[in-house]
Scaffold this active site. Structure first.
Site, PDB file in Angstrom:
ATOM      1  N   HIS A 229      -0.521   1.093  -2.736  1.00 57.34           N
ATOM      2  CA  HIS A 229       0.369   2.365  -2.756  1.00 57.34           C
ATOM      3  C   HIS A 229       1.810   2.243  -2.154  1.00 57.34           C
ATOM      4  CE1 HIS A 229       0.808   6.825  -2.642  1.00 57.34           C
ATOM      5  NE2 HIS A 229       1.555   6.634  -1.510  1.00 57.34           N
ATOM      6  N   GLU A 230       1.783   1.595  -0.825  1.00 58.23           N
ATOM      7  CA  GLU A 230       2.865   1.439  -0.045  1.00 58.23           C
ATOM      8  C   GLU A 230       3.790   0.548  -0.831  1.00 58.23           C
ATOM      9  OE1 GLU A 230       3.591   3.742   1.876  1.00 58.23           O
ATOM     10  OE2 GLU A 230       1.550   4.533   2.096  1.00 58.23           O
TER      11      GLU A 230
ATOM     12  N   HIS B  66       5.931   2.047  -3.256  1.00 60.34           N
ATOM     13  CA  HIS B  66       7.150   2.859  -2.334  1.00 60.34           C
ATOM     14  C   HIS B  66       8.252   1.623  -2.061  1.00 60.34           C
ATOM     15  CE1 HIS B  66       5.743   6.672  -1.814  1.00 60.34           C
ATOM     16  NE2 HIS B  66       4.879   6.587  -1.330  1.00 60.34           N
TER      17      HIS B  66
ATOM     18  N   GLU C   5       6.997   9.065  -4.862  1.00 62.62           N
ATOM     19  CA  GLU C   5       5.550   9.115  -5.179  1.00 62.62           C
ATOM     20  C   GLU C   5       5.090   8.875  -6.533  1.00 62.62           C
ATOM     21  OE1 GLU C   5       4.140   9.231  -1.944  1.00 62.62           O
ATOM     22  OE2 GLU C   5       2.073   9.459  -2.903  1.00 62.62           O
TER      23      GLU C   5
END
Ligand code: CO
Length: 501
Positions: A265-266, A269, A295
């Site tokens: 997830h990170e 980003h 997001e």
């Protein structure tokens, strides 16, 4: 006045501002990852000082002068320059509307309120946090009066995170989303098929998890030469330009997926930030298009790719090399375990299907609160009632209910919708990607995400904040945000997994 000279002068000024912001960001990062326990207080003072300097720079009369001098030449500017000027003007006007003493008082309140929230959460007692939250809400209402509003006060806050978003639009989007999720959820609940995820629990050595996390980060296209991965309680991403992008994750030794998917997830980003064009340095536009678009990228990697059958078929043999626990696990079992649906109380632990309901609950509450139709006193009961209504479960205590998120403690009202919108944007982009490159997921089976990442680089990342979210999604997919794509994606995925239709 020579236009070029003036633009360069502005870029010099914004460059100074960006360097100051990077220094502030680095201190924040350090405070959340490495700082010795006793150093917190003195470091806060450093932050306070630097934040004051940064506030002065961005509200300085110099900015007003730049805006005044440059505005008449808008037609002679290229797109980046024009957007740079527009963003500068918007930020300046917004910030300027709040009197400096109010701003300083609010910053002070927020750091106390964050501490009170932490204490309250530990003690699972909303009463500890309530007086602070009341003040934070009062400040927010006052700020809205300074900023101004048209139809709905909450619109002013939404607009801060997602330019142009209104409750009128969001009511429609979220009602469609809610109906879609509930339709799928009811079928999943009625399914006779029982999924097994027992093998995801056991003992998973943190060092090995870290090795695996780093390996996967590299695979999905995160550049370790321009970033790092550390540990913090709540995973986050921060960056200083596009050459220093820092991710954190959190290893739980009793469980396999949490750290890995937080990392992915990170990583999403991070890949976004690393690939924003160098040309946008010192323009104020070297950032994501919005919180929701940001997001959309993290969730694209985490869920759409990371929890796809194709990626699972790549990941399983890799995971087997690290952990013996998966020795006898088949691809179907692995894929199903990764997509196990369970209505739960904690937003950050929610599965991809029910996640949106957690957000809709928060949205509905915030909207009422900010418009003064309910008060802080009503929050807890309303929260519990909505969880019962939407998810069929009720928190047993404040810490797994009303106190679970820190967002309200620093006044981030209007932020929550970004998370759900990220899912919607991501699914809509995915739909277009599959139309343009029908075989792209075949390569994902081999752990090759190059084509996907390249596509996202070109369509999303490189542009930074040049386009508004509305413009960006139209450019990429040819239409405005439409929840249909995410709902179709959910149906497609979960009906198959749970053997229903
Ligand atoms: Co995120």
């Amino acid at each position: 006045m020579e236009l070029r000279d003036k633009i360069n002068e502005l870029k010099d000024y914004l460059g100074q501002y960006e360097r100051l912001e990077q220094a502030i960001g680095l201190i924040y990062w350090d405070m959340r990852t490495n700082i010795p326990n006793k150093a917190g207080e003195s470091r806060s003072k450093v932050l306070e000082y630097l934040s004051g300097e940064s506030f002065k720079m961005i509200t300085s009369p110099k900015i007003e002068e730049f805006i005044k001098d440059l505005t008449p030449y808008k037609d002679e500017m290229n797109l980046t320059e024009r957007r740079m000027l527009e963003e500068l003007e918007r930020n300046y006007n917004e910030t300027k509307k709040i009197p400096e003493d109010k701003y300083v008082a609010y910053v002070g309140l927020c750091s106390n309120s964050e501490l009170a929230w932490e204490k309250a959460k530990d003690a699972s007692d909303f009463e500890i946090f309530k007086p602070y939250l009341e003040k934070v809400v009062e400040f927010q209402k006052e700020f809205i009066n300074y900023w101004g509003y048209k139809d709905d006060k909450y619109d002013t806050l939404l607009d801060k995170y997602e330019l142009g978003l209104t409750t009128e639009k969001l009511d429609k989007i979220f009602s469609e989303l809610r109906d879609g999720i509930i339709e799928v959820l009811n079928k999943v609940k009625g399914s006779k098929k029982k999924l097994n995820r027992d093998f995801l629990y056991g003992h998973f050595d943190a060092d090995k998890q870290k090795e695996l996390s780093l390996y996967i980060l590299d695979k999905i296209g995160f550049d370790m030469e321009a970033g790092r991965l550390d540990v913090s309680v709540h995973p986050f991403t921060t960056n200083f330009g596009n050459k220093d992008v820092r991710l954190t994750t959190n290893y739980h030794e009793d469980e396999f997926t949490s750290a890995l998917f937080s990392t992915i997830h990170e990583g999403g980003h991070g890949i976004y930030e690393q690939n924003i064009s160098d040309d946008l340095e010192c323009t104020g536009l070297q950032a994501g298009a919005s919180m929701a678009i940001h997001e959309s990228q993290s969730r694209f990697y985490e869920n759409i790719l990371g929890r796809s059958k194709e990626f699972c078929s790549y990941l399983l043999p890799v995971a087997k090399k690290y952990f013996n626990d998966f020795k006898d696990v088949t691809l179907d079992e692995f894929y199903e375990a990764m997509n196990y649906v369970e209505t739960s109380l904690i937003r950050t632990e929610a599965d991809e299907l029910t996640y949106g309901l957690h957000i809709i609950i928060r949205y509905e509450i915030e909207k009422e609160l900010i418009n003064g139709r309910i008060s802080v006193d009503d929050l807890k009961d309303l929260w519990n009632k909505k969880y019962k209504e939407y998810l069929g479960i009720e928190p047993k205590n404040d810490s797994e209910g009303i106190l679970q998120d820190m967002h309200w403690s620093d006044g981030s009202f209007g932020y929550f919708p970004s998370y759900a919108l990220g899912n919607l944007y991501g699914a809509q982009m995915f739909h277009t990607l599959l139309n343009e490159k029908p075989n792209v997921m075949e390569e994902v089976k081999n752990g090759n995400l190059t084509e996907v990442t390249k596509w996202l680089n070109e369509k999303v990342h490189v542009h930074g904040a040049i386009y508004t979210p509305e413009e960006l999604i139209k450019r990429i997919t040819g239409e405005e945000l439409n929840p249909k794509y995410f709902i179709d994606y959910l149906k497609n995925k979960y009906y198959k997994i749970y053997d229903v239709e």
